[in-house]
Motif scaffolding. Sequence first.
Motif, PDB file in Angstrom:
ATOM      1  N   ASN A   1       0.851  -1.191   0.000  1.00 28.88           N
ATOM      2  CA  ASN A   1       0.000   0.000   0.000  1.00 28.88           C
ATOM      3  C   ASN A   1       0.889   1.245   0.000  1.00 28.88           C
ATOM      4  OD1 ASN A   1      -1.820   2.079   0.496  1.00 28.88           O
ATOM      5  ND2 ASN A   1      -3.065   0.857   1.901  1.00 28.88           N
ATOM      6  N   ALA A   2       1.289   1.663  -1.198  1.00 22.98           N
ATOM      7  CA  ALA A   2       2.200   2.806  -1.317  1.00 22.98           C
ATOM      8  C   ALA A   2       1.565   4.078  -0.783  1.00 22.98           C
ATOM      9  CB  ALA A   2       2.619   2.988  -2.774  1.00 22.98           C
ATOM     10  N   HIS A   3       0.265   4.231  -0.966  1.00 27.61           N
ATOM     11  CA  HIS A   3      -0.434   5.430  -0.473  1.00 27.61           C
ATOM     12  C   HIS A   3      -0.345   5.508   1.050  1.00 27.61           C
ATOM     13  CE1 HIS A   3      -3.460   8.593  -0.144  1.00 27.61           C
ATOM     14  NE2 HIS A   3      -4.058   7.849   0.781  1.00 27.61           N
ATOM     15  N   ARG A   4      -0.542   4.370   1.716  1.00 24.64           N
ATOM     16  CA  ARG A   4      -0.478   4.377   3.179  1.00 24.64           C
ATOM     17  C   ARG A   4       0.954   4.627   3.660  1.00 24.64           C
ATOM     18  NH1 ARG A   4      -4.093   2.828   7.188  1.00 24.64           N
ATOM     19  NH2 ARG A   4      -3.120   3.324   9.203  1.00 24.64           N
ATOM     20  N   MET A   5       1.914   4.092   2.927  1.00 25.78           N
ATOM     21  CA  MET A   5       3.306   4.353   3.283  1.00 25.78           C
ATOM     22  C   MET A   5       3.605   5.850   3.250  1.00 25.78           C
ATOM     23  SD  MET A   5       5.339   1.238   1.369  1.00 25.78           S
ATOM     24  CE  MET A   5       5.261  -0.436   2.014  1.00 25.78           C
ATOM     25  N   LYS A   6       3.181   6.512   2.188  1.00 25.95           N
ATOM     26  CA  LYS A   6       3.400   7.961   2.073  1.00 25.95           C
ATOM     27  C   LYS A   6       2.634   8.704   3.157  1.00 25.95           C
ATOM     28  CE  LYS A   6       3.191  11.760  -1.246  1.00 25.95           C
ATOM     29  NZ  LYS A   6       2.821  12.155  -2.635  1.00 25.95           N
ATOM     30  N   HIS A   7       1.409   8.281   3.409  1.00 27.36           N
ATOM     31  CA  HIS A   7       0.597   8.916   4.455  1.00 27.36           C
ATOM     32  C   HIS A   7       1.282   8.833   5.815  1.00 27.36           C
ATOM     33  CE1 HIS A   7      -2.830   9.821   7.089  1.00 27.36           C
ATOM     34  NE2 HIS A   7      -2.513   8.718   7.751  1.00 27.36           N
ATOM     35  N   ASN A   8       1.875   7.672   6.110  1.00 20.23           N
ATOM     36  CA  ASN A   8       2.526   7.500   7.415  1.00 20.23           C
ATOM     37  C   ASN A   8       3.761   8.387   7.566  1.00 20.23           C
ATOM     38  OD1 ASN A   8       0.617   5.683   8.286  1.00 20.23           O
ATOM     39  ND2 ASN A   8       1.831   3.871   7.803  1.00 20.23           N
ATOM     40  N   VAL A   9       4.400   8.704   6.450  1.00 13.24           N
ATOM     41  CA  VAL A   9       5.517   9.652   6.501  1.00 13.24           C
ATOM     42  C   VAL A   9       4.996  11.058   6.790  1.00 13.24           C
ATOM     43  CG1 VAL A   9       7.355  10.755   5.157  1.00 13.24           C
ATOM     44  CG2 VAL A   9       6.987   8.288   4.975  1.00 13.24           C
ATOM     45  N   ILE A  10       3.960  11.447   6.050  1.00 13.27           N
ATOM     46  CA  ILE A  10       3.390  12.795   6.212  1.00 13.27           C
ATOM     47  C   ILE A  10       2.794  12.981   7.600  1.00 13.27           C
ATOM     48  CG2 ILE A  10       1.575  14.350   5.374  1.00 13.27           C
ATOM     49  CD1 ILE A  10       1.985  13.053   2.585  1.00 13.27           C
ATOM     50  N   ALA A  11       2.177  11.912   8.101  1.00 13.47           N
ATOM     51  CA  ALA A  11       1.496  12.003   9.399  1.00 13.47           C
ATOM     52  C   ALA A  11       2.447  12.264  10.558  1.00 13.47           C
ATOM     53  CB  ALA A  11       0.717  10.711   9.662  1.00 13.47           C
ATOM     54  N   ARG A  12       3.738  12.105  10.338  1.00 15.77           N
ATOM     55  CA  ARG A  12       4.710  12.357  11.403  1.00 15.77           C
ATOM     56  C   ARG A  12       5.033  13.828  11.564  1.00 15.77           C
ATOM     57  NH1 ARG A  12       3.237   8.169  11.911  1.00 15.77           N
ATOM     58  NH2 ARG A  12       2.463   9.195  13.764  1.00 15.77           N
ATOM     59  N   GLY A  13       4.369  14.682  10.771  1.00 13.72           N
ATOM     60  CA  GLY A  13       4.553  16.124  10.921  1.00 13.72           C
ATOM     61  C   GLY A  13       5.946  16.606  10.563  1.00 13.72           C
ATOM     62  N   GLY A  14       6.649  15.829   9.748  1.00 13.85           N
ATOM     63  CA  GLY A  14       7.974  16.224   9.322  1.00 13.85           C
ATOM     64  C   GLY A  14       9.090  15.769  10.238  1.00 13.85           C
ATOM     65  N   TYR A  15       8.763  15.196  11.374  1.00 12.48           N
ATOM     66  CA  TYR A  15       9.805  14.848  12.343  1.00 12.48           C
ATOM     67  C   TYR A  15      10.746  13.747  11.844  1.00 12.48           C
ATOM     68  CZ  TYR A  15       7.768  17.946  15.784  1.00 12.48           C
ATOM     69  OH  TYR A  15       7.314  19.071  16.436  1.00 12.48           O
ATOM     70  N   VAL A  16      10.295  12.937  10.896  1.00 14.36           N
ATOM     71  CA  VAL A  16      11.185  11.916  10.346  1.00 14.36           C
ATOM     72  C   VAL A  16      12.289  12.544   9.504  1.00 14.36           C
ATOM     73  CG1 VAL A  16       9.427  10.107  10.373  1.00 14.36           C
ATOM     74  CG2 VAL A  16       9.674  11.541   8.344  1.00 14.36           C
ATOM     75  N   LEU A  17      12.221  13.868   9.319  1.00 16.02           N
ATOM     76  CA  LEU A  17      13.240  14.578   8.551  1.00 16.02           C
ATOM     77  C   LEU A  17      14.126  15.446   9.436  1.00 16.02           C
ATOM     78  CD1 LEU A  17      10.801  15.420   5.682  1.00 16.02           C
ATOM     79  CD2 LEU A  17      12.764  13.900   5.481  1.00 16.02           C
ATOM     80  N   SER A  18      14.179  15.128  10.717  1.00 17.37           N
ATOM     81  CA  SER A  18      15.030  15.904  11.618  1.00 17.37           C
ATOM     82  C   SER A  18      16.507  15.741  11.286  1.00 17.37           C
ATOM     83  CB  SER A  18      14.768  15.507  13.076  1.00 17.37           C
ATOM     84  OG  SER A  18      15.147  14.149  13.297  1.00 17.37           O
ATOM     85  N   ALA A  19      16.889  14.580  10.763  1.00 15.29           N
ATOM     86  CA  ALA A  19      18.303  14.344  10.451  1.00 15.29           C
ATOM     87  C   ALA A  19      18.817  15.279   9.352  1.00 15.29           C
ATOM     88  CB  ALA A  19      18.532  12.882  10.082  1.00 15.29           C
ATOM     89  N   PRO A  20      18.085  15.483   8.238  1.00 12.60           N
ATOM     90  CA  PRO A  20      18.563  16.464   7.254  1.00 12.60           C
ATOM     91  C   PRO A  20      18.667  17.877   7.831  1.00 12.60           C
ATOM     92  CG  PRO A  20      16.925  15.027   6.268  1.00 12.60           C
ATOM     93  CD  PRO A  20      16.923  14.729   7.731  1.00 12.60           C
ATOM     94  N   ALA A  21      17.733  18.229   8.703  1.00 10.74           N
ATOM     95  CA  ALA A  21      17.821  19.542   9.356  1.00 10.74           C
ATOM     96  C   ALA A  21      19.062  19.617  10.235  1.00 10.74           C
ATOM     97  CB  ALA A  21      16.555  19.793  10.172  1.00 10.74           C
TER      98      ALA A  21
END
Length: 458
Positions: free
Chosen positions: A353-373
Amino acid sequence: MSTSLFDSVLYRHLWGTDEVRELLDESRKLQAWLDIIAVLAEAQAEVGIVPQDCAQLIREHADVSLLDIDEVAHQTRATGHSTLGLIRCLQQVLPERAREWVYFGATVQDITDTWFATVMRSISDTVERDLSSLESEALRLAEQHRDTIMCGRTHGQPGLPITFGFKAAVWASELRRHRDRLREGRIRWEVVQLGGALGTMEFWGDSALPLLLAFAQRMRLSVPDIPWLTARDRIAEFVTLLAMVSATIGKIGQEIYQLQRPEIGEVHEPRTPGVVGSITMPHKINPEISEHLVTLSRLVRANASTALECILSEHERDGRSWKSEWVVLPEACQLTCVAMKLGIDLLRGLHVNAHRMKHNVIARGGYVLSAPALRLLAGAVGKHTAQQMIYDATMKGQRDQCTLIEALLSDSRVRRHLSAEDLATVTEAHSALGLAPHFVDRVVGAAGQEERKKADDN
């Protein structure tokens, strides 16, 4: 009704395959033992130990259908010997002149260990075939979902984004290494056993070494450097490899088991109409295949533990070791082979379920991208200072239920070095994938190159 799950009419499809069950069936095993006895007689005739006509008679009568199996069992119990009942019953159906030449100078392990070598040869063929299919399914998923973004997880918690193709490529690479281990190991465990009473082959005098070579050639097995009556590392290595294979399959099953939980919902295993998850909660769809793969893996790993214990043999023969293998080797073969079969079905029918995978990334409010920051800020203030600053901001932001960018910009220390525009450049999921797609290409490409090389060699 069978007392064993391996032969249960109701449940045997979960604990073994018909292919392996046929190989290990008691009647088939006894026939294999008789065939080895006949081959031994023929090899002994070849080097002048056994009369040629007697070897031919032994071959003609080495047929399990000619024997009274109940009498074989009675003689086995009466003598307390593993193969003497079989020998006596074979002698009864032989012409008198051939009876004294049966099993001439051989011992139990010469027959049973050589049979084990043929079993390991057959199972190795099956494992190679099914590992190849498993790897192909994992490679297909890797290639198909090379760029399908999902949450990577460490310690069970969302981390950086990865792609599902990257996850599947890790599986494929691991399965490939098991195929390499299998290929490399076969030369060690596909060998005959022929040693006589203590492994010295003294019974056959000057004909011993020619006999060993003739026996191995006729069995289509290799010649060991020394008889291995108490050297059980071959069996232990083989069963341990099966444990490693089943552990990888169990790991894949466990991952799919977790990812198909409704609150994650990123994959689900193939669903068959009419399959019931619960008789009290009709809505449930249970992860039957992936769950069972973990169960099978646990059991094979337990078998491997016993096989390793068998290496601790005493003196020149120790029944405590090789008789334990009579249990663990067949079990490990059955459990691993059914795990591979179910694993192939699981990956082949897996719904992603690629849509759900993308949704779960977005649902984290961007926090899964703290490392690039963190990487961006580290260029201005240093890595460890940046880590503390972003840690403080993200902990507060998650408590306040705001997005990552909002949390970072609300911290004056971060805002002094990074603007909203700066953060926007690094808080896009695709920018945080690193080399994930590249590694997928490497694994898929290497597998294709290896298969082309094998095809050219053949």
